[in-house]
Design a protein around this motif. Sequence first.
Motif, PDB file in Angstrom:
ATOM      1  N   THR A 154     -89.696   1.277 -60.445  1.00 58.59           N
ATOM      2  CA  THR A 154     -90.405   0.184 -59.762  1.00 58.59           C
ATOM      3  C   THR A 154     -89.430  -0.619 -58.906  1.00 58.59           C
ATOM      4  OG1 THR A 154     -92.029   0.056 -61.536  1.00 58.59           O
ATOM      5  CG2 THR A 154     -91.828  -1.872 -60.105  1.00 58.59           C
ATOM      6  N   SER A 155     -88.270  -0.925 -59.448  1.00 65.54           N
ATOM      7  CA  SER A 155     -87.253  -1.686 -58.711  1.00 65.54           C
ATOM      8  C   SER A 155     -86.784  -0.918 -57.474  1.00 65.54           C
ATOM      9  CB  SER A 155     -86.067  -1.985 -59.637  1.00 65.54           C
ATOM     10  OG  SER A 155     -85.056  -2.655 -58.952  1.00 65.54           O
ATOM     11  N   TRP A 156     -86.577   0.389 -57.649  1.00 65.19           N
ATOM     12  CA  TRP A 156     -86.105   1.217 -56.531  1.00 65.19           C
ATOM     13  C   TRP A 156     -87.159   1.296 -55.425  1.00 65.19           C
ATOM     14  CZ3 TRP A 156     -87.563   6.344 -55.018  1.00 65.19           C
ATOM     15  CH2 TRP A 156     -86.732   6.880 -54.037  1.00 65.19           C
ATOM     16  N   LYS A 157     -88.411   1.520 -55.821  1.00 61.64           N
ATOM     17  CA  LYS A 157     -89.489   1.616 -54.831  1.00 61.64           C
ATOM     18  C   LYS A 157     -89.678   0.311 -54.057  1.00 61.64           C
ATOM     19  CE  LYS A 157     -92.245   5.196 -57.068  1.00 61.64           C
ATOM     20  NZ  LYS A 157     -93.482   5.492 -57.826  1.00 61.64           N
ATOM     21  N   GLN A 158     -89.465  -0.802 -54.727  1.00 56.83           N
ATOM     22  CA  GLN A 158     -89.624  -2.104 -54.079  1.00 56.83           C
ATOM     23  C   GLN A 158     -88.382  -2.525 -53.303  1.00 56.83           C
ATOM     24  OE1 GLN A 158     -90.525  -4.691 -57.383  1.00 56.83           O
ATOM     25  NE2 GLN A 158     -92.676  -4.121 -57.399  1.00 56.83           N
ATOM     26  N   GLY A 159     -87.267  -1.810 -53.489  1.00 57.50           N
ATOM     27  CA  GLY A 159     -86.012  -2.206 -52.859  1.00 57.50           C
ATOM     28  C   GLY A 159     -85.538  -3.559 -53.386  1.00 57.50           C
ATOM     29  N   GLU A 160     -85.716  -3.772 -54.674  1.00 57.27           N
ATOM     30  CA  GLU A 160     -85.415  -5.061 -55.294  1.00 57.27           C
ATOM     31  C   GLU A 160     -83.947  -5.450 -55.105  1.00 57.27           C
ATOM     32  OE1 GLU A 160     -86.033  -7.269 -59.613  1.00 57.27           O
ATOM     33  OE2 GLU A 160     -86.166  -5.095 -59.482  1.00 57.27           O
ATOM     34  N   VAL A 161     -83.745  -6.698 -54.749  1.00 59.78           N
ATOM     35  CA  VAL A 161     -82.395  -7.247 -54.570  1.00 59.78           C
ATOM     36  C   VAL A 161     -82.307  -8.570 -55.327  1.00 59.78           C
ATOM     37  CG1 VAL A 161     -81.991  -6.158 -52.325  1.00 59.78           C
ATOM     38  CG2 VAL A 161     -83.029  -8.424 -52.432  1.00 59.78           C
ATOM     39  N   THR A 162     -81.073  -9.020 -55.553  1.00 55.71           N
ATOM     40  CA  THR A 162     -80.870 -10.313 -56.192  1.00 55.71           C
ATOM     41  C   THR A 162     -81.267 -11.414 -55.226  1.00 55.71           C
ATOM     42  OG1 THR A 162     -78.569 -10.432 -55.453  1.00 55.71           O
ATOM     43  CG2 THR A 162     -78.963  -9.502 -57.639  1.00 55.71           C
ATOM     44  N   VAL A 190     -76.027 -13.914 -51.486  1.00 55.82           N
ATOM     45  CA  VAL A 190     -75.753 -12.496 -51.248  1.00 55.82           C
ATOM     46  C   VAL A 190     -76.825 -11.692 -51.975  1.00 55.82           C
ATOM     47  CG1 VAL A 190     -74.093 -10.641 -51.564  1.00 55.82           C
ATOM     48  CG2 VAL A 190     -73.284 -12.953 -51.075  1.00 55.82           C
ATOM     49  N   GLN A 191     -77.512 -10.847 -51.255  1.00 55.57           N
ATOM     50  CA  GLN A 191     -78.575 -10.057 -51.864  1.00 55.57           C
ATOM     51  C   GLN A 191     -78.074  -8.639 -52.140  1.00 55.57           C
ATOM     52  OE1 GLN A 191     -81.907 -10.488 -49.225  1.00 55.57           O
ATOM     53  NE2 GLN A 191     -82.465 -12.440 -50.160  1.00 55.57           N
ATOM     54  N   MET A 192     -77.822  -8.394 -53.421  1.00 53.19           N
ATOM     55  CA  MET A 192     -77.336  -7.080 -53.852  1.00 53.19           C
ATOM     56  C   MET A 192     -78.493  -6.298 -54.463  1.00 53.19           C
ATOM     57  SD  MET A 192     -73.677  -7.980 -55.568  1.00 53.19           S
ATOM     58  CE  MET A 192     -74.343  -9.165 -56.689  1.00 53.19           C
ATOM     59  N   PRO A 193     -78.487  -4.977 -54.319  1.00 54.76           N
ATOM     60  CA  PRO A 193     -79.566  -4.182 -54.925  1.00 54.76           C
ATOM     61  C   PRO A 193     -79.515  -4.275 -56.451  1.00 54.76           C
ATOM     62  CG  PRO A 193     -77.875  -2.765 -53.996  1.00 54.76           C
ATOM     63  CD  PRO A 193     -77.517  -4.163 -53.619  1.00 54.76           C
ATOM     64  N   VAL A 194     -80.691  -4.326 -57.056  1.00 54.52           N
ATOM     65  CA  VAL A 194     -80.802  -4.452 -58.506  1.00 54.52           C
ATOM     66  C   VAL A 194     -81.067  -3.094 -59.162  1.00 54.52           C
ATOM     67  CG1 VAL A 194     -82.145  -5.543 -60.359  1.00 54.52           C
ATOM     68  CG2 VAL A 194     -81.607  -6.824 -58.294  1.00 54.52           C
ATOM     69  N   TYR A 195     -81.690  -2.183 -58.429  1.00 54.89           N
ATOM     70  CA  TYR A 195     -82.103  -0.914 -59.035  1.00 54.89           C
ATOM     71  C   TYR A 195     -80.961  -0.082 -59.614  1.00 54.89           C
ATOM     72  CZ  TYR A 195     -81.206   0.741 -54.281  1.00 54.89           C
ATOM     73  OH  TYR A 195     -80.643   1.006 -53.061  1.00 54.89           O
ATOM     74  N   PRO A 196     -79.717  -0.137 -59.084  1.00 55.95           N
ATOM     75  CA  PRO A 196     -78.676   0.653 -59.763  1.00 55.95           C
ATOM     76  C   PRO A 196     -78.431   0.177 -61.201  1.00 55.95           C
ATOM     77  CG  PRO A 196     -77.967   0.100 -57.545  1.00 55.95           C
ATOM     78  CD  PRO A 196     -79.217  -0.681 -57.817  1.00 55.95           C
ATOM     79  N   LYS A 240     -80.650  -1.307 -63.100  1.00 53.03           N
ATOM     80  CA  LYS A 240     -81.825  -0.932 -63.888  1.00 53.03           C
ATOM     81  C   LYS A 240     -81.829   0.565 -64.189  1.00 53.03           C
ATOM     82  CE  LYS A 240     -84.611  -4.887 -62.702  1.00 53.03           C
ATOM     83  NZ  LYS A 240     -85.878  -5.386 -62.184  1.00 53.03           N
ATOM     84  N   MET A 241     -81.304   1.381 -63.277  1.00 55.77           N
ATOM     85  CA  MET A 241     -81.186   2.813 -63.555  1.00 55.77           C
ATOM     86  C   MET A 241     -80.122   3.054 -64.632  1.00 55.77           C
ATOM     87  SD  MET A 241     -82.496   5.718 -63.065  1.00 55.77           S
ATOM     88  CE  MET A 241     -83.514   5.593 -61.628  1.00 55.77           C
ATOM     89  N   ALA A 242     -79.086   2.223 -64.645  1.00 52.56           N
ATOM     90  CA  ALA A 242     -78.066   2.323 -65.690  1.00 52.56           C
ATOM     91  C   ALA A 242     -78.674   2.071 -67.066  1.00 52.56           C
ATOM     92  CB  ALA A 242     -76.920   1.350 -65.419  1.00 52.56           C
ATOM     93  N   MET A 243     -79.691   1.215 -67.133  1.00 54.88           N
ATOM     94  CA  MET A 243     -80.368   0.983 -68.407  1.00 54.88           C
ATOM     95  C   MET A 243     -81.007   2.273 -68.919  1.00 54.88           C
ATOM     96  SD  MET A 243     -82.169  -2.716 -67.666  1.00 54.88           S
ATOM     97  CE  MET A 243     -83.244  -2.599 -69.066  1.00 54.88           C
ATOM     98  N   PHE A 244     -81.617   3.032 -68.010  1.00 56.63           N
ATOM     99  CA  PHE A 244     -82.237   4.300 -68.410  1.00 56.63           C
ATOM    100  C   PHE A 244     -81.165   5.296 -68.871  1.00 56.63           C
ATOM    101  CE2 PHE A 244     -83.333   8.650 -67.092  1.00 56.63           C
ATOM    102  CZ  PHE A 244     -84.309   8.908 -68.046  1.00 56.63           C
ATOM    103  N   VAL A 245     -80.094   5.398 -68.106  1.00 60.40           N
ATOM    104  CA  VAL A 245     -79.002   6.315 -68.483  1.00 60.40           C
ATOM    105  C   VAL A 245     -78.437   5.915 -69.841  1.00 60.40           C
ATOM    106  CG1 VAL A 245     -76.678   7.096 -67.853  1.00 60.40           C
ATOM    107  CG2 VAL A 245     -78.455   6.901 -66.092  1.00 60.40           C
ATOM    108  N   ALA A 246     -78.254   4.621 -70.056  1.00 63.41           N
ATOM    109  CA  ALA A 246     -77.733   4.136 -71.332  1.00 63.41           C
ATOM    110  C   ALA A 246     -78.684   4.477 -72.473  1.00 63.41           C
ATOM    111  CB  ALA A 246     -77.512   2.629 -71.259  1.00 63.41           C
ATOM    112  N   ALA A 247     -79.990   4.363 -72.249  1.00 62.41           N
ATOM    113  CA  ALA A 247     -80.971   4.701 -73.280  1.00 62.41           C
ATOM    114  C   ALA A 247     -80.886   6.181 -73.637  1.00 62.41           C
ATOM    115  CB  ALA A 247     -82.376   4.344 -72.808  1.00 62.41           C
ATOM    116  N   THR A 255     -70.270 -10.176 -60.813  1.00 63.70           N
ATOM    117  CA  THR A 255     -69.761 -10.120 -62.185  1.00 63.70           C
ATOM    118  C   THR A 255     -70.904 -10.086 -63.199  1.00 63.70           C
ATOM    119  OG1 THR A 255     -69.453 -12.527 -62.217  1.00 63.70           O
ATOM    120  CG2 THR A 255     -67.519 -11.166 -61.729  1.00 63.70           C
ATOM    121  N   LYS A 256     -72.020 -10.742 -62.921  1.00 64.51           N
ATOM    122  CA  LYS A 256     -73.176 -10.650 -63.817  1.00 64.51           C
ATOM    123  C   LYS A 256     -73.667  -9.208 -63.887  1.00 64.51           C
ATOM    124  CE  LYS A 256     -76.150 -13.471 -62.196  1.00 64.51           C
ATOM    125  NZ  LYS A 256     -77.309 -14.313 -61.911  1.00 64.51           N
ATOM    126  N   GLN A 257     -73.761  -8.559 -62.738  1.00 64.34           N
ATOM    127  CA  GLN A 257     -74.227  -7.177 -62.736  1.00 64.34           C
ATOM    128  C   GLN A 257     -73.222  -6.243 -63.404  1.00 64.34           C
ATOM    129  OE1 GLN A 257     -75.715  -5.576 -59.092  1.00 64.34           O
ATOM    130  NE2 GLN A 257     -77.546  -6.848 -59.179  1.00 64.34           N
TER     131      GLN A 257
END
Length: 173
Positions: free
Chosen positions: A115-123, A127-133, A135-142, A50-52
């Motif tokens: 950077t997040s995608w290359k690192q495979g960043e997760v929460t 439960v470890q969910m990917p964070v890069y989607p 963060k990519m939404a931030m770029f699309v929103a911009a 829900t945070k994401q």
Amino acid sequence: MPIIRVIDGLNETVGRIVSIVAIVFAAIIIYDVVMRYFVGEPTRWAFDLTKQLYGFYFIMLGGYALRHQSHVRVDLVTSRLSPALRRWIEIAGYVIFFFPFAWVFARRSWNFAITSWKQGEVTYGAVQMPVYPLKMAMFVAAVLLMIQGISEVSKLLLHKADDLQPMEPLDVR
């Protein structure tokens, strides 16, 4: 102008689709509350998800909000000015403040997402969910916000000052 219709239509469509996310995260919260307090089996994933979803929802509606002139404004001074002067002040505001902010937002969020995608960043947490989607939404929103700004400035440049009503979106259909 067709480009204005395309940009406005894109942000309108994105806004309507993303608004469904609010229903989804509300349903997840209700499900988690029921599981926690009535069944005694709290979920391990609902809080992080829900945070994401809320972050996605909040960030993706910037262009939609700008299209509908829903951002906070302080028109104490400009409301007393002539429509022509108000229009030029608004254009100057976009050029001096809005577009530089949107550009920096797009550049930084792109770097942040890659950077997040290359690192495979997760929460972190159970439960470890990917964070890069997100963060990519931030770029699309911009990008959506920036192109909506282009649409808004184009409307200001293409219409006579007398036709503009303060605080109301122009209907370009």
